[in-house]
Scaffold this motif. Structure first.
Motif, PDB file in Angstrom:
ATOM      1  N   TRP A  85       0.849  -1.204   0.000  1.00 21.15           N
ATOM      2  CA  TRP A  85       0.000   0.000   0.000  1.00 21.15           C
ATOM      3  C   TRP A  85       0.881   1.250   0.000  1.00 21.15           C
ATOM      4  O   TRP A  85       0.644   2.207  -0.722  1.00 21.15           O
TER       5      TRP A  85
ATOM      6  N   SER B 106      -8.321  -1.985  -5.978  1.00 21.84           N
ATOM      7  CA  SER B 106      -7.655  -0.737  -6.281  1.00 21.84           C
ATOM      8  C   SER B 106      -8.299  -0.136  -7.513  1.00 21.84           C
ATOM      9  O   SER B 106      -8.694  -0.858  -8.435  1.00 21.84           O
ATOM     10  N   THR B 118      -6.940   2.630  -3.134  1.00 16.43           N
ATOM     11  CA  THR B 118      -6.946   1.220  -2.746  1.00 16.43           C
ATOM     12  C   THR B 118      -7.823   1.137  -1.521  1.00 16.43           C
ATOM     13  O   THR B 118      -7.603   1.866  -0.563  1.00 16.43           O
ATOM     14  N   THR B 142     -10.524  -0.732 -12.950  1.00 11.73           N
ATOM     15  CA  THR B 142     -10.318  -1.664 -11.842  1.00 11.73           C
ATOM     16  C   THR B 142     -10.407  -3.084 -12.355  1.00 11.73           C
ATOM     17  O   THR B 142     -10.591  -3.316 -13.553  1.00 11.73           O
TER      18      THR B 142
END
Lengths: 208, 344
Positions: A85, B106, B118, B142
């Protein structure tokens, strides 16, 4: 050939990270600091790949961790880790550093740095350029879409498997592999050869 | 040499800042939600007064607000899809969107300035992206099996004007659209909601006019082990309601008064006032004296006189006298030597 340090993390380590993340979500600043200690060098190296100056890369690194906290409700863990992330966020912040970091401007200005940032940036850039085809990598990464750049960077430099990156990006396994293949073909052999050099001289030495 | 590790000085200061931020915002978030809810309630009471009025209740002066134009479009989709928004009304500057992720994944908003999100199932994100010329739709990319809900509308982004206090100082949030006010909203980490820092003090405390490498080295060395405490004011710019630490904190860090920094690093912001001190130019060549005076924002006028003590072309005298404090624009009289008197 690729150094699989992220994948090398034992499951104990990743579950410890997931525990710390849970503690951070509950408001533990100590747990958040632990995550910072664990990941800041990799985030920084990823920012350096996307940006021209050390100063900007430092700012983006800071921004990625502030965003990690600010958007904590929407963070996805991949294999128990927040690193994917963070790297995706780092790529996005790097795309438009000036605008995306505006909310942290005051704070970033107040943080001390060990050398004059401009001079240090130039020196570091010269060093990097002399030691590896960093500029080539940077341009190759920039020529790709944000998510393709993340795919390349995370598999080639950070040792994630394509399916782990797929989870971070929210795409299917097959799609990740197809896009990776296509992206590699697009950036061509220049990247492959630079990556080889970069991997032997670059970030791996500094890894924890 | 380890060029691929984060600068340890920066890393350690950043770590402290993150810890303070996490500690500060874990509580702040609740308070903010409450304030927001209050603002919305108050806003509904004055809806007749216009969107802008309601909007200013939600942001400090000087911040940007997004005024909706036309009606929002809400859709639910699976996989990559393009959502048509119709043609943008006149004055549209951006598209405001709110995305709800129905599956974890995401999402990328295609095009320059587009965001990536995300998120886990059920969470929301929102942003405003600038409108590209000719744009009439928004595309969300996506994975094929990922479902999402999008609400989007055209908006016009405007900066709310800064407030002005009784002393005539502007106050608010610094934004690109407006520039910087005299008093800017204190960061959340100051712990004083609704407090302001003076821009002048903040600039000086964060390095002032450091503009060349030599100064930057001196500044960085200095900043590593010192911090400065500056007051947090009410918007009146007078009442002190808290304090804000600029610089690192922790063991070995010394707190220095702002005046110490001002003396070393804030030379030009120290006297932005309307008076200047007249330098001594007696004995200098005429051209140098005149340019020194001009550089301070003063005017000069030259008269000539003979002198056996001062060489030809140099200044014999200046009026007012050197050291005098004079308003910008004052006329300074220079007497310049024409050499020794003839016929003596």
């Amino acid at each position: 050939v690729r150094t699989l340090k992220a994948v090398d993390q034992t499951s104990e380590q990743t579950s410890e990270e997931a525990d710390r993340w849970a503690a951070a979500l509950a408001g533990s600043s100590e747990a958040f600091a632990w995550l910072f200690d664990l990941h800041h060098d990799r985030v920084y190296r990823h920012a350096l790949r996307m940006l021209d100056s050390v100063h900007d890369a430092e700012d983006v690194t800071a921004g990625a961790f502030f965003e990690l906290w600010r958007r904590r409700d929407a963070v996805t863990l991949v294999a128990g880790s927040v690193l994917p992330w963070l790297l995706v966020t780092t790529s996005n912040l790097s795309r438009n550093a000036a605008r995306s970091l505006r909310r942290y401007r005051l704070l970033l200005r107040s943080l001390p740095r060990s050398e004059p940032s401009r001079g240090a940036g130039e020196m570091a850039e010269e060093r990097l350029e002399a030691s590896a085809g960093v500029r080539q990598i940077r341009e190759a990464l920039r020529s790709l879409s944000a998510s393709d750049a993340v795919l390349i960077a995370m598999t080639a430099f950070e040792g994630f498997s394509p399916s782990e990156v797929a989870t971070a990006l929210g795409i299917s396994d097959g799609a990740a592999r197809t896009r990776l293949h296509r992206a590699r073909a697009r950036v061509g052999s220049a990247l492959e050869s630079s990556v080889g050099k970069f991997l032997t001289t670059g970030p791996e030495q500094g890894a924890r | 040499m380890n060029e691929t590790e984060l600068d340890p000085v920066f890393a350690s200061a950043l770590r402290d800042a993150l810890v303070a931020h996490v500690e500060g915002t874990a509580q702040h978030r609740r308070r903010w939600r409450w304030r927001l809810a209050l603002g919305l309630l108050t806003g509904t009471g004055v809806l007749a007064g216009g969107v802008a009025v309601a909007a200013t209740l939600l942001s400090a002066p000087g911040g940007t607000v997004n005024i909706p134009l036309g009606s929002p479009v809400a859709v639910t989709r699976t996989g990559t899809a393009t959502v048509a928004l119709g043609s943008p009304p006149k004055g549209t500057s951006g598209i405001s969107w709110a995305l709800t992720c129905l599956s974890a994944g995401s999402f990328t908003f295609t095009g320059p300035g587009g965001a990536s999100v995300t998120c886990s199932a059920g969470s929301h994100s929102s942003d405003v992206q600038p409108l590209r010329p000719g744009q009439t739709s928004i595309t969300v990319a996506t994975g094929p099996s990922i479902s999402w809900k999008l609400r989007a509308e055209y908006v016009k982004t405007v900066a709310t004007p800064f407030g002005v206090n009784a002393k005539g100082e502007t106050y608010g949030v610094p934004e690109d659209l407006n520039g910087t006010p005299d008093l800017q909203e204190a960061p959340l980490s100051a712990g004083v909601p609704g407090g302001y820092l003076t821009t002048k003090q903040l600039d000086c405390a964060s390095g002032g006019d450091v503009s060349n490498p030599t100064q930057a080295v001196a500044w960085n060395t200095f900043r590593q082990h010192t911090n400065t405490v500056i007051p947090v004011y009410k918007s009146d710019g007078t009442t002190v309601i808290g304090s804000y630490v600029v610089g690192p904190t922790g063991p070995g860090v010394q707190t220095v008064p702002l005046s110490t920094i001002a003396k070393r690093f804030c030379t030009s912001t120290r006297t932005p006032s309307t008076t200047v001190t007249l330098p001594r130019v007696v004995g200098e060549p005429e051209a140098m004296a005149a340019s020194a005076i001009k550089a301070l924002g003063l005017e000069s006028q030259t008269t000539y006189a003979s002198s056996s003590a001062v060489s030809q072309g140099d200044v014999i005298a200046e009026t007012p006298s050197p050291g005098a404090k004079v308003p910008i624009g004052t006329l300074v009289l220079l007497t310049v030597s024409t050499g020794p008197p003839t016929g003596s």
